[in-house]
Every structure is written in C-alpha cells, then in structure tokens.
Design a protein around this motif. Sequence first.
Motif: not given
Length: 207
Positions: A12, A19-20, A32-33
């Motif tokens: 990010c 992340y994958s 993006c969480t």
Amino acid sequence: MTDVSTDHLIGCPQCDAVYSVTQTQAGQQANCTRCGHRLIAPRSKAGMQIIMLNITIAVLVVAAAVFPFLTISAAGLSNSVSILQAALAFSDGILVLLALATAALIIFIPLLRVLLSLYVLIPVVFDRPPARGAARAFRLSEALRPWSMAEIFAIGCAVALVKVTDLADVQFGPAFWMFTVLVFLVVLQDTFLCRWSVWNSLDKSKA
Ligand SMILES: [Zn+2]
C-alpha cells in the motif's frame, strides 16, 4: 536464484501494508484494509478512455499555453497575454531561470507526462508488446506527477486575480477556461489509471 517470488505481493503506497494479490476482475476493486487506499481497480475499456483523455490533455495544454489567458483593461487600454508570453516576459538576468521553471512546471512537464503515458499505454491497450523502455518511461511519468502543476497554476491565478479586479477590469481569456477544464481532466485521468494493471501488463510481457 531463490524460489521466493514477490510478484504476487502489493504494497500500500499510503501505509506500507503488504498484501498478496489474488486475480481481480474488471469492475472489482481491492482496497487496503488498514487505511482504505485503493490498490487495484482494473476496468475494462479504461485503457482506451485514458488514451483519449491523454490526447485531450495534450491538446489543451498546448492550446492553453498560446491562447490569451487574460485581458486586463484599465483607463481605456487593454492588453491580453498568453501564458507563454507571460513566461517569456521575464527575459533578463536571473528571472530567465524563473521563467523557464514556470514554463516547465505548467506546460512542459504536464505535456511530457502525457506523452510518456501514451507511449506506455498505447501498446498495452492494443495488446502489443510494450514499447522499448516502457517501464522506465512509466516510472518517470509517475515520478513527475507531483511536479505537474498546470491545475495548481490555474487555481493560483484565479485567486490572485480576484485581488486585481479592484484596480483593473480583468477578463478571462479562452486559456483560463482550458486550464479549468484541465483541472478536472487531470484528476479524472489519475483516477482512471490503475497503476497496478499497467505494471502487471508490462511485467507479464517481459516474462
Ligand atoms: Zn494502506
């Protein structure tokens, strides 16, 4: 060579979370969480739209540089001036550097970014092998992003002119409206462009 591949990882740009990547379909998004930044948003037909947008931006930047930006009338005299004329007006001593820097930020850098994007995107969109040095061109175009200031210039001028209107009669020329349109087009182009998709297709054809 190690077996550890980073190809499926995406970072990010906002908060550095990693992340994958799973395959994202056109129309889907990956955010993006942690911070909500949009990471992937491929859209079908986006490529063609971005190309058209880039061409429009290129034409507008050139036109906005040469058409009258504003007309100032005071005491019966009126004078209209284009951005290029205004930049060239600082023609002596150290001001030449200032003039060149101004012209670069508002005309040449936006134009260069557009041309670099077209160079990278046209082969990708038409399913051709990427142009020579496409990755480097795209990286340069992204690096120039903060330096491309045509829109900021237009807003700055508008603010400055509000102050002058007391002293003289100021009328905006066609170039002013072109810059106004540019503000929206540049934002639109930036939103449409899914950087991950571009890198991904440059990568794939390399392998
Ligand atoms: Zn994030």
